[in-house]
Design an enzyme around this catalytic site. Structure first.
Site, mmCIF file in Angstrom:
data_model
loop_
_atom_site.group_PDB
_atom_site.id
_atom_site.type_symbol
_atom_site.label_atom_id
_atom_site.label_comp_id
_atom_site.label_asym_id
_atom_site.label_seq_id
_atom_site.Cartn_x
_atom_site.Cartn_y
_atom_site.Cartn_z
ATOM 1 N N ASP A 10 0.873 -1.162 0.000
ATOM 2 C CA ASP A 10 0.000 0.000 0.000
ATOM 3 C C ASP A 10 0.923 1.229 0.000
ATOM 4 O O ASP A 10 2.123 1.112 0.256
ATOM 5 C CB ASP A 10 -0.871 -0.034 1.258
ATOM 6 C CG ASP A 10 -1.627 1.248 1.482
ATOM 7 O OD1 ASP A 10 -2.360 1.671 0.570
ATOM 8 O OD2 ASP A 10 -1.465 1.845 2.558
ATOM 9 N N ASP A 12 -0.064 5.034 1.159
ATOM 10 C CA ASP A 12 -0.228 6.004 2.238
ATOM 11 C C ASP A 12 -0.446 5.300 3.575
ATOM 12 O O ASP A 12 -1.351 4.485 3.722
ATOM 13 C CB ASP A 12 -1.395 6.929 1.921
ATOM 14 C CG ASP A 12 -1.201 7.598 0.567
ATOM 15 O OD1 ASP A 12 -0.119 8.161 0.358
ATOM 16 O OD2 ASP A 12 -2.115 7.517 -0.273
ATOM 17 N N ASP A 182 -1.594 -0.735 5.893
ATOM 18 C CA ASP A 182 -1.896 -0.188 7.216
ATOM 19 C C ASP A 182 -3.384 -0.153 7.526
ATOM 20 O O ASP A 182 -3.776 0.400 8.560
ATOM 21 C CB ASP A 182 -1.337 1.238 7.325
ATOM 22 C CG ASP A 182 -2.115 2.220 6.441
ATOM 23 O OD1 ASP A 182 -2.162 1.990 5.209
ATOM 24 O OD2 ASP A 182 -2.680 3.183 6.971
#
Length: 242
Positions: A10, A12, A182
């Protein structure tokens, strides 16, 4: 236990610090849409789960895991005369120049992973153009074999399309790939794709939220090499015992 031969990240909250990057972007976007009117910018922030005064996102904010299109739809009722396409274009233009704070020094980490023979990919719900600009700005774009955004033709997370497209492009089985992210969107995508699900705590979500959906929870991506070594050692031990 399949040996990991590729990692798809991922962006961000994983490669880049979420609050440092997107807090600045959100303030710029909202002030732009509000023509500099701070009170109106604060009201617009409520529509996307952003506290303008504190410069922080709510846990349920669309910006954390949503696509630009979803964010635009939430803003649209509050921006008279705008269209989804114009809003997305404005968001993407600001995203491309948003300052990026690396979660850890990226070049040495990604270089070390490449030296281990790992193929690297990126799957983000951001648009592909800004994502490439962010990687290029960090000096690591050339280290990635695959970059996909929500607009790249593979869908968006939590659907597994981006992840499966990466595995196919690398000629690997999904079980040979680890997805690192995240958010629950990232981990759900990993599960749906049949990949190892690695959670990191460099984004807004905490360990309690991510643990039920992850194979492992790491403080940040800087701990990936140790996890890979431990996983490889465990696999070798299991083969020896068999």
């Amino acid at each position: 236990m399949a040996d990991i031969r590729a990692i798809i990240f991922d962006k961000d909250g994983t490669l880049f610090d979420f609050e440092a990057t997107w807090g600045s972007w959100a303030r710029s976007l909202l002030l732009d849409l509000a023509s500099g009117d701070t009170a109106r910018a604060e009201a617009l922030g409520e529509a996307i789960g952003f506290d303008f005064g504190r410069g922080r996102f709510e846990d349920s904010s669309l910006v954390i895991a949503g696509t630009p299109g979803e964010i635009a739809e939430a803003l649209l009722p509050h921006v008279p005369g705008a269209s989804p396409l114009t809003l997305v274009a404005r968001m993407n233009a600001l995203a491309a120049v948003a300052p990026q704070a690396e979660a850890v020094p990226l070049a040495p980490l990604l270089g070390a992973l490449r030296e281990r023979g790992l193929r690297l990919g990126l799957a983000t719900n951001d648009a592909e153009g800004p994502a490439r600009a962010h990687l290029e700005g960090a000096g690591v774009l050339e280290m990635f074999d695959f970059v996909a955004g929500f607009d790249s033709g593979h869908g968006a997370k939590p659907a597994p399309g981006q992840l499966l497209a990466f595995a196919e492009a690398m000629d690997l089985r999904p079980a040979q790939v680890a997805m690192v992210g995240d958010s629950r969107h990232d981990l759900h995508a990993a599960r749906a794709a049949g990949m190892a699900a690695v959670a990191v705590l460099s984004g807004p979500a905490g360990a309690t939220e991510l643990q039920p959906f992850a194979d492992v929870v790491l403080p940040d991506i800087g701990h990936l090499p140790d996890w890979l070594r431990a996983r490889h050692s465990a696999a070798q031990s299991a083969e020896t015992a068999a």
